[in-house]
Design a protein around this motif. Structure first.
Motif, mmCIF file in Angstrom:
data_model
loop_
_atom_site.group_PDB
_atom_site.id
_atom_site.type_symbol
_atom_site.label_atom_id
_atom_site.label_comp_id
_atom_site.label_asym_id
_atom_site.label_seq_id
_atom_site.Cartn_x
_atom_site.Cartn_y
_atom_site.Cartn_z
ATOM 1 N N ASN A 131 10.038 -3.369 0.527
ATOM 2 C CA ASN A 131 9.836 -2.754 -0.798
ATOM 3 C C ASN A 131 9.313 -1.330 -0.640
ATOM 4 O O ASN A 131 8.144 -1.050 -0.894
ATOM 5 C CB ASN A 131 8.857 -3.602 -1.616
ATOM 6 C CG ASN A 131 8.738 -3.111 -3.057
ATOM 7 O OD1 ASN A 131 9.645 -2.458 -3.579
ATOM 8 N ND2 ASN A 131 7.623 -3.405 -3.684
ATOM 9 N N THR A 150 5.250 -7.959 -3.677
ATOM 10 C CA THR A 150 6.019 -8.004 -4.912
ATOM 11 C C THR A 150 7.243 -7.111 -4.780
ATOM 12 O O THR A 150 7.452 -6.442 -3.760
ATOM 13 C CB THR A 150 5.179 -7.498 -6.109
ATOM 14 O OG1 THR A 150 5.007 -6.076 -6.001
ATOM 15 C CG2 THR A 150 3.816 -8.165 -6.155
ATOM 16 N N GLU A 151 8.017 -7.055 -5.837
ATOM 17 C CA GLU A 151 9.155 -6.129 -5.894
ATOM 18 C C GLU A 151 8.913 -5.026 -6.915
ATOM 19 O O GLU A 151 9.848 -4.382 -7.375
ATOM 20 C CB GLU A 151 10.442 -6.884 -6.218
ATOM 21 C CG GLU A 151 10.418 -7.680 -7.512
ATOM 22 C CD GLU A 151 11.778 -8.275 -7.861
ATOM 23 O OE1 GLU A 151 12.676 -8.265 -6.991
ATOM 24 O OE2 GLU A 151 11.944 -8.719 -9.016
ATOM 25 N N TYR A 152 7.653 -4.795 -7.271
ATOM 26 C CA TYR A 152 7.347 -3.708 -8.188
ATOM 27 C C TYR A 152 7.755 -2.369 -7.587
ATOM 28 O O TYR A 152 7.591 -2.122 -6.389
ATOM 29 C CB TYR A 152 5.849 -3.663 -8.484
ATOM 30 C CG TYR A 152 5.370 -4.678 -9.492
ATOM 31 C CD1 TYR A 152 5.757 -4.600 -10.829
ATOM 32 C CD2 TYR A 152 4.514 -5.709 -9.112
ATOM 33 C CE1 TYR A 152 5.307 -5.527 -11.760
ATOM 34 C CE2 TYR A 152 4.056 -6.643 -10.030
ATOM 35 C CZ TYR A 152 4.461 -6.546 -11.355
ATOM 36 O OH TYR A 152 4.009 -7.468 -12.270
ATOM 37 N N THR A 208 10.807 -3.650 -11.755
ATOM 38 C CA THR A 208 11.010 -4.474 -10.574
ATOM 39 C C THR A 208 12.439 -4.315 -10.092
ATOM 40 O O THR A 208 13.331 -3.955 -10.860
ATOM 41 C CB THR A 208 10.741 -5.966 -10.867
ATOM 42 O OG1 THR A 208 11.650 -6.421 -11.874
ATOM 43 C CG2 THR A 208 9.308 -6.174 -11.330
#
Length: 528
Positions: free
Chosen positions: A351, A242-244, A261
């Motif tokens: 990330n 994810t891009e959290y 995000t």
């Protein structure tokens, strides 16, 4: 999500001023004694007429081998000569460290002068708001810590240490290069045997193949001998899928429950509460539990799993790049041919983040009897080469030696497990005063450059979260997370989907949305 540091990339230029929510309370400045200013403002001549002891609070288990005391004897002779002061260290030990650290800081103890802190893992903003730190101005810092003042000022980093009252609450460790991005250490030789090309794991799920091979072929070894409360099996997966990005300034117990995000950095959310990624991670953890990746009682185990990795009794370990440098030095001797490798969280998608400059910082206690002398001592420890080497490395010839290449090496017979100095000065290190370590791998710079190529800057370095109205909510959320996250991490729920739904309802009942909205206000104020 996990933060890392590369000082050179953010050098120069103060960031814009910002505001935060209302409700901040600060302790009033009282007369601190010691012939000083009594508050946090104003400078002048340093009064050294009376000998004083400056006590510095550090994190870590206090060493018992006598090396610390021997070092302090030599260091204090120099500090006495320079500013008529001596240094003592006060340790917050790792057992229940988060609770004990905050309790100590808010205890009103006037016997502590300097406090090691950080805005991402040691609650610096929160403790500043609660009055634990002495607010300082330019006159005070430039008078009593002049070398430190000039160095930090020249790079424009004092703005990173201010609350809206424009007072400075701590000194950043902004001149030291390190990387603390977390991930798995594993054995390249075993990964190759498991059929992974070149023994190089490139995706988080490949650890299933690796762990299964270890389980099948190394019967004396746990695939991942992990101990205690942990969530690496969850966060490592989510970060790479994810891009959290974690909002580092907000904790609920030991957890960081709020995120944004990369594509929407101004909207506060939480993968604990939203989306399917946590479930996918929990299902993978359940698969690992069924394989037998860890001990059945891992959550209650308190052994030294890193030593198990060195002994060939664990197929993996989890920590950050700085630790991996030590793994690269020791593992080939302990396990010849093991070819240790590092898979860091977010490797798949870039990330991961550079450390903020207040990942290490030093504050003066609001209750210090000798704040001016404390600053003067810190200025020496940070900038005087001889004192710096004593505090960080110990006594040359006893704690370390300089080899033919001018690098710092271990004396003959030295055992880091029993002979370490343990001064744990992580709050004012300086690149130019470091002695290169003989244990660093030849490709250290290559490793650093590789990380730097894809790392991102943490976007909330100046964010101060007003927790006045949400402290009790965060505590309640922490209790819920401590009930569910360890069990999800170790794959203990038969139905992880049902467990996550139950957890999310309890977090909602605890006031998640109120806390999220409050932090959202602070995020929006950052750019106001």
């Amino acid at each position: 999500m996990t933060s890392i540091r590369r000082r050179t990339l953010l050098k120069g230029g103060a960031l814009a001023a910002f505001g935060i929510g209302t409700g901040i309370t600060l302790a009033a400045c009282s007369d601190n004694g010691g012939g000083g200013t009594g508050g946090g403002g104003g400078g002048g001549e340093l009064d050294t007429s009376e000998a004083v002891t400056v006590t510095m609070l550090v994190l870590g288990d206090k060493p018992t081998n006598g090396r610390l005391e021997a070092m302090l004897e030599q260091l204090n002779a120099k500090l006495t000569e320079k500013v008529n002061a001596s240094l003592e260290l006060f340790y917050i030990e790792w057992a229940d460290w988060q609770t004990q650290y905050n309790v100590q800081l808010l205890s009103g103890d006037s016997n502590v002068d300097l406090i090691g802190t950080a805005t991402d893992w040691l609650f610096a903003w929160e403790n500043a708001q609660k009055g634990a730190f002495l607010p300082m101005d330019e006159a005070m810092l430039s008078s009593y810590a002049p070398q430190t003042w000039e160095q930090v000022n020249s790079e424009g980093h004092w703005e990173l240490c201010k609350l809206p009252d424009e007072m400075i609450y701590f000194i950043p460790e902004d001149n030291f290069t390190q990387w603390t991005n977390h991930g798995f250490f594993y054995r390249g030789d075993w990964a190759t045997e498991a059929g992974i090309p070149n023994g190089e794991i490139t995706e988080f799920e490949q650890f299933t193949t690796y762990f299964q091979w270890v389980k099948d072929n190394q019967p004396e070894t746990y695939p991942w001998d992990v101990a205690g409360t942990n969530e690496a099996a969850l966060t490592g997966f989510v970060q790479g899928r994810t891009e959290y990005q974690v909002i580092q300034q907000v904790t609920a117990g030991i957890y960081f429950p709020f995120h944004t995000t990369a594509s929407d950095p101004t909207t506060v959310t939480s993968y604990y509460m939203e989306g399917d990624e946590l479930l996918a991670a929990a299902e993978l953890a359940r698969e690992w539990n069924e394989i037998g990746v860890w001990r059945e009682d891992a959550v209650n185990y308190d052994g030294d799993t890193r030593e198990e990795f060195y002994a060939g009794l664990s197929g993996a370990d989890q920590h950050h790049m700085q630790t991996f440098l030590g793994i690269l030095h020791r593992m080939p001797n302990d396990q010849p041919g093991s070819d240790p490798k590092f898979f860091y969280w977010g490797k798949e998608n870039g990330n991961y983040y550079r450390d903020i400059k207040t990942h290490g910082a030093m504050a003066v206690s609001a209750n210090s009897r000798n704040p001016e002398r404390a600053l003067a001592v810190y200025d020496i420890l940070r900038n005087d080469e001889e004192c710096y080497h004593l505090l960080n490395y110990g006594i040359e010839g006893t704690d370390y030696v300089i080899d033919d290449e001018g690098k710092r090496a271990e004396p003959e017979g030295f055992d880091a497990a029993t002979d370490a100095l343990g001064s744990n000065f992580w709050y004012g290190r300086m690149d130019e005063l470091e002695i290169p370590s003989a244990t660093d791998p030849d490709n250290k710079q290559e490793l650093f450059d590789g990380l730097d190529a894809n790392a991102k800057d943490y976007p909330y370095e100046r964010l101060v979260v007003d927790k006045t109205m949400i402290d009790s909510t965060l505590a309640a959320m922490g209790a819920v997370l401590s009930e569910y996250i360890p069990q999800l991490q170790y794959g203990k729920f038969t139905d992880p989907a049902a467990a996550i739904a139950e957890m999310r309802q309890k977090l909602a009942d605890a006031g998640y949305e109120d806390a999220r909205a409050s932090i959202q206000t602070d995020i929006e104020a950052l750019d106001a």
